[in-house]
Scaffold this motif. Structure first.
Motif, PDB file in Angstrom:
ATOM      1  N   HIS A 125     -34.189  28.610 -42.796  1.00 15.95           N
ATOM      2  CA  HIS A 125     -33.859  28.510 -41.372  1.00 15.95           C
ATOM      3  C   HIS A 125     -33.068  27.235 -41.142  1.00 15.95           C
ATOM      4  CE1 HIS A 125     -37.350  25.886 -41.806  1.00 15.95           C
ATOM      5  NE2 HIS A 125     -36.933  25.235 -40.731  1.00 15.95           N
ATOM      6  N   ASP A 127     -32.948  24.275 -38.044  1.00 14.84           N
ATOM      7  CA  ASP A 127     -33.832  23.895 -36.934  1.00 14.84           C
ATOM      8  C   ASP A 127     -33.131  24.148 -35.604  1.00 14.84           C
ATOM      9  OD1 ASP A 127     -35.702  23.161 -38.765  1.00 14.84           O
ATOM     10  OD2 ASP A 127     -35.337  21.002 -38.608  1.00 14.84           O
ATOM     11  N   HIS A 182     -32.404  25.370 -44.526  1.00 13.87           N
ATOM     12  CA  HIS A 182     -33.374  24.787 -45.454  1.00 13.87           C
ATOM     13  C   HIS A 182     -34.645  25.630 -45.492  1.00 13.87           C
ATOM     14  CE1 HIS A 182     -34.007  23.040 -41.464  1.00 13.87           C
ATOM     15  NE2 HIS A 182     -35.276  22.892 -41.781  1.00 13.87           N
TER      16      HIS A 182
HETATM   17 FE   FE2 Z   1     -36.939  23.091 -40.525  1.00 10.35          FE
END
Ligand code: FE2
Ligand code: AKG
Length: 218
Positions: A125, A127, A182
C-alpha cells in the motif's frame, strides 16, 4: 558541514545506507551537528521518496525510550484479557477476509487465491497521509518498499526515522512527489514493534494540487 547543500539528486554520503546498517556504524563525524541528514533511498526527483532521517536532533536514548514505552504498552499485565480477546477477534476477521477474497475470485471464475496471493499480512500500500514518520524496531527489520519492480528491505538503523510521503502529498503536488508502495513482511520468531505517526489532512477538508503546479501537461 553546515553549508552543505541538501539536494534531492542524491546526498553526498561517504557510506551507503547499506554499509552503515550492516556495520551498525554511527553516521560519520561530518554529519554531527547537522540538523537533518537525509539518506534518500530513491533519490531521483519525481520518483517515490522514502527517506531515512538521522541526526534529526532527537537523541538515540530518547528514541529508545519511545520504543520502551511502546513495548511496555503491549506487555501490560492488566491488558492481558483484552489482548486475548482482540487477538482472537483479529484471527477471526482474518479468516473472514480470506474467505471473502476466495469467494470474490471464484465468482469471477479465477483460482481462489488469485487475490490473496498478492499480499501478506500487511498488504502492499501507499499511506493515505501526507507524510508518515516511522520509528522502526531497533533490531527486527520487516518494512519493504518497491524500487524498479523489486522489494527492497529498509535497513534497521536504530537512530533513524523513516520518513515516507503519502497519497495526500501526491495529490497536493500534482504527482510530483509520489507516495512509495510498501509492505511489512512479518516474522513469526521475533517481536517487531514500530511506532508510526501519520500526518493527515482533516477528514472534511478537500485537497487538490497547488495552483502553480497545474499546467496543460499535468
Ligand atoms: Fe504504510
Ligand atoms: O510497521 C511498519 O514498519 C509500517 C507499517 C505501515 O506501513 C503502516 O501502518 O502504514
Amino acid at each position: 558541514m553546515t553549508g552543505m547543500p541538501l539536494s534531492l539528486h542524491g546526498f553526498p554520503l561517504r557510506k551507503s545506507v547499506q554499509e552503515i546498517s550492516v556495520n551498525g556504524d554511527e553516521p560519520s563525524p561530518e554529519f554531527h551537528g547537522f540538523p537533518l541528514v537525509l539518506l534518500i533511498f530513491l533519490h531521483q526527483f519525481q520518483s517515490p521518496l522514502l527517506i531515512l532521517a538521522i541526526g534529526q536532533g532527537i537523541s538515540n536514548s530518547f528514541l529508545n525510550k519511545v520504543r520502551g514505552v511502546a513495548k511496555q504498552f503491549f506487555q501490560l499485565p492488566q491488558e492481558e484479557k483484552q489482548k486475548e480477546v482482540l487477538h482472537e477477534y483479529s484471527i477471526k476477521l482474518k479468516q473472514l477476509v480470506d474467505l471473502l477474497f476466495k469467494a470474490m475470485a471464484k465468482s469471477l471464475a479465477f483460482e481462489e487465491n488469485s487475490f490473496s496471493d498478492q499480499f501478506g499480512d500487511n498488504p502492499p500500500h501507499s499511506d493515505r497521509s501526507w507524510i508518515t514518520v516511522l520509528l522502526q524496531d531497533e533490531q527486527v527489520e520487516g518494512l519493504q518498499f518497491v524500487k524498479d519492480e523489486k522489494w527492497i528491505t529498509v535497513p534497521v538503523i536504530p537512530h533513524a526515522l523513516v520518513v515516507n510521503l503519502g497519497d495526500q502529498m501526491l495529490i497536493m503536488s500534482n504527482g510530483i512527489f509520489k507516495s512509495p508502495v510498501h509492505r511489512v513482511v512479518t516474522n513469526t520468531d521475533k517481536l517487531r514493534i514500530s511506532v508510526a505517526m501519520f500526518n493527515e489532512v482533516e477528514p472534511e477538508k478537500e485537497i487538490g494540487p497547488v495552483e502553480g503546479l497545474i499546467d496543460e501537461n499535468r
